[in-house]
Motif scaffolding. Structure first.
Motif, PDB file in Angstrom:
ATOM      1  N   ARG A   1       1.126  -1.403   0.392  1.00  0.00           N
ATOM      2  CA  ARG A   1      -0.423  -0.181  -0.175  1.00  0.00           C
ATOM      3  C   ARG A   1       0.456   0.837  -0.199  1.00  0.00           C
ATOM      4  NH1 ARG A   1      -3.819  -3.410   2.841  1.00  0.00           N
ATOM      5  NH2 ARG A   1      -2.131  -3.000   5.137  1.00  0.00           N
ATOM      6  N   MET A   2       2.261   1.228   0.533  1.00  0.00           N
ATOM      7  CA  MET A   2       2.555   2.991   0.954  1.00  0.00           C
ATOM      8  C   MET A   2       3.203   2.703  -0.525  1.00  0.00           C
ATOM      9  SD  MET A   2       4.764   2.050   4.416  1.00  0.00           S
ATOM     10  CE  MET A   2       4.285   1.871   6.254  1.00  0.00           C
ATOM     11  N   LEU A   3       3.834   1.892  -1.210  1.00  0.00           N
ATOM     12  CA  LEU A   3       4.300   2.037  -2.895  1.00  0.00           C
ATOM     13  C   LEU A   3       3.647   2.291  -3.259  1.00  0.00           C
ATOM     14  CD1 LEU A   3       6.524  -1.531  -2.795  1.00  0.00           C
ATOM     15  CD2 LEU A   3       7.039   0.890  -2.359  1.00  0.00           C
ATOM     16  N   GLU A   4       1.814   1.573  -3.567  1.00  0.00           N
ATOM     17  CA  GLU A   4       0.783   2.308  -4.600  1.00  0.00           C
ATOM     18  C   GLU A   4       0.733   3.729  -3.904  1.00  0.00           C
ATOM     19  OE1 GLU A   4      -2.291   0.368  -3.333  1.00  0.00           O
ATOM     20  OE2 GLU A   4      -1.797  -1.161  -4.352  1.00  0.00           O
ATOM     21  N   ALA A   5       1.350   4.684  -2.697  1.00  0.00           N
ATOM     22  CA  ALA A   5       1.202   6.399  -2.855  1.00  0.00           C
ATOM     23  C   ALA A   5       2.411   6.989  -3.108  1.00  0.00           C
ATOM     24  CB  ALA A   5       1.154   6.363  -0.813  1.00  0.00           C
TER      25      ALA A   5
END
Length: 152
Positions: A148-152
């Protein structure tokens, strides 16, 4: 003489090419973040990246790793590694911590190849990493959080 590139640094080692990479990393180069667990590539504590893929350093020879980039827990960096490390902290993954360097390396390897793994893909990628404290649910959750952090 064996030439290894470890954590971006070229190192010349006067060791037998059949020496396990683990011992070259720990005993010769004194990078002790990579742990000895079982010595049979069953537990994953000794996992490092070799040529961009997680590898068990207890069963990988120095000769087989020569000429390929090797990354230990001391050298893991980049956006994926930062996300994994942040998620590990956020979800309080480690207990005893012994397996964590191998767990983190394997998680970075997975997320480098697959930015949105499902539970089955996470379980398959992490299946070679044992955790004596059984924090598997937190490890899986941290991998989802890092994704999820990498999507941001």
């Amino acid at each position: 003489m064996q030439v290894l590139t470890i954590n971006g640094q070229r190192r010349e080692l006067d060791v037998d090419p059949d020496m396990p990479l683990l011992w070259a990393i720990r005993d010769v180069l004194e990078l002790t973040g990579t742990k000895f667990g079982c010595g049979q590539a069953l537990c994953g504590a000794c996992t490092v990246m070799v040529d961009g893929m997680p590898a068990r350093s207890c069963q990988t020879s120095v000769g087989d790793a020569a000429g390929k980039p090797i990354v230990t827990i001391e050298g893991v960096d980049g956006k994926v590694a930062q996300a994994v490390q942040a998620a590990w902290i956020k979800l309080d993954v480690p207990q005893c911590g012994y397996c964590q360097s191998g767990q983190i390396i394997s998680a970075v390897g997975l997320l480098s190849q697959n930015r949105k793994p499902n539970d089955d893909e996470i379980d398959a990628a992490m299946s070679g990493n044992l955790c004596r404290c059984a924090t598997y649910h937190r490890i899986r959750g941290a991998i989802h959080e890092a994704a999820r952090m990498l999507e941001a």
